[in-house]
Design a protein around this motif. Structure first.
Motif, short mmCIF file in Angstrom:
data_model
loop_
_atom_site.label_atom_id
_atom_site.label_comp_id
_atom_site.label_asym_id
_atom_site.label_seq_id
_atom_site.Cartn_x
_atom_site.Cartn_y
_atom_site.Cartn_z
N SER A 174 0.85 -1.20 0.00
CA SER A 174 0.00 0.00 0.00
C SER A 174 0.88 1.24 0.00
CB SER A 174 -0.93 0.01 1.22
OG SER A 174 -0.18 0.01 2.41
N ILE A 175 0.43 2.22 -0.77
CA ILE A 175 1.13 3.50 -0.88
C ILE A 175 0.19 4.57 -0.34
CG2 ILE A 175 2.19 5.14 -2.47
CD1 ILE A 175 2.64 2.77 -4.38
N LYS A 176 0.69 5.36 0.63
CA LYS A 176 -0.13 6.39 1.26
C LYS A 176 0.65 7.70 1.30
CE LYS A 176 -1.91 3.00 4.51
NZ LYS A 176 -1.95 2.61 5.91
N PRO A 177 -0.04 8.80 1.10
CA PRO A 177 0.65 10.09 1.27
C PRO A 177 0.91 10.33 2.76
CG PRO A 177 -1.66 10.44 0.72
CD PRO A 177 -1.40 8.97 0.66
N THR A 178 2.00 11.00 3.06
CA THR A 178 2.36 11.25 4.46
C THR A 178 3.10 12.58 4.56
OG1 THR A 178 3.42 10.33 6.42
CG2 THR A 178 4.53 10.01 4.32
N MET A 179 3.20 13.10 5.78
CA MET A 179 3.95 14.34 6.05
C MET A 179 5.10 13.99 6.99
SD MET A 179 2.50 16.89 4.47
CE MET A 179 2.91 18.40 5.30
N HIS A 180 6.33 14.36 6.59
CA HIS A 180 7.51 14.15 7.43
C HIS A 180 7.80 15.46 8.16
CE1 HIS A 180 8.33 10.30 5.55
NE2 HIS A 180 8.15 10.87 4.38
N THR A 184 7.32 18.41 5.35
CA THR A 184 7.73 17.83 4.07
C THR A 184 6.74 16.75 3.64
OG1 THR A 184 10.01 18.14 4.81
CG2 THR A 184 9.67 16.79 2.86
N PRO A 185 6.09 16.94 2.48
CA PRO A 185 5.19 15.89 2.00
C PRO A 185 5.99 14.72 1.44
CG PRO A 185 5.22 17.72 0.44
CD PRO A 185 6.08 18.13 1.61
N GLY A 186 5.42 13.53 1.49
CA GLY A 186 6.10 12.33 0.99
C GLY A 186 5.12 11.18 0.79
N LEU A 187 5.67 10.04 0.46
CA LEU A 187 4.89 8.83 0.27
C LEU A 187 5.38 7.76 1.23
CD1 LEU A 187 4.76 8.55 -3.62
CD2 LEU A 187 2.89 9.17 -2.11
#
Length: 194
Positions: A174-180, A184-187
């Motif tokens: 599964s691939i989900k968008p995330t915030m670091h 910083t946006p990421g996957l």
């Protein structure tokens, strides 16, 4: 023909050598019975490669050994024979043409007139160029024949490793968008084994 008979004899002996010997049950007492090997049920990639020395033999061996719902090795056999047939046919055809061109060139060199009607529009250099072209094509088809034969053996060997390979249906990615660091946006990639 003699080569094929020797090859068939070699494969038969190799397969028979891998089979366990049958022993008389009355002659063996219980202490020796524990030391006797039980027939191995593991599918052998080496045996698949040996059987594919006869084109398609390893694919049939793999197809028979696969579980009932996963049989898929049988469809490759017509492709193997088509590849071997085409490359073999073109190699023979190019060899015959280059042999005719060589005879034409030698005839022209000796008698200074064309011999075959289909090469009358070519001069001596044209016939020599055609000869080199068909010789190169013949050699290429011989290498292609060897490549198809080798890929047949390689395919049987590699596929034999995957006969009992099972991928669970619960395996998921599964691939989900995330915030670091909340900036910083990421996957995020998640691989689950269940």
């Amino acid at each position: 023909m003699r080569f094929l008979l020797v090859l068939l004899l070699f494969i038969t002996v190799a397969i028979k050598a891998q089979e366990p010997k049958q022993l008389d049950s009355l002659a063996i007492d219980s202490t020796l019975m524990s030391k006797v090997k039980v027939k191995d049920t593991v599918h052998s990639p080496k045996k698949a490669a040996l059987l594919s020395l006869i084109p398609g033999g390893g694919q049939i061996y793999n197809h028979i050994a696969m579980p009932k719902g996963k049989k898929k090795a049988f469809w490759k056999i017509p492709i193997i024979y088509a590849g071997l047939g085409y490359t073999g046919f073109k190699a023979v055809q190019n060899h015959i043409t280059q042999r005719d061109l060589k005879a034409e060139y030698l005839y022209r060199d000796e008698f200074e007139t064309p011999n075959l009607d289909k090469y009358t529009q070519y001069d001596d250099q044209g016939v020599l160029t055609l000869f080199e072209d068909f010789r190169r094509k013949r050699d290429l088809m011989i290498f292609a024949f060897i490549a198809v034969y080798g890929l047949n053996i390689l395919d049987a060997h590699v596929e034999a490793h995957f006969v009992n390979f099972d991928v669970s249906k619960d395996l998921s990615l599964s691939i989900k968008p995330t915030m670091h660091d909340f900036r910083t946006p990421g996957l995020a990639l998640s691989l689950n084994f269940r």
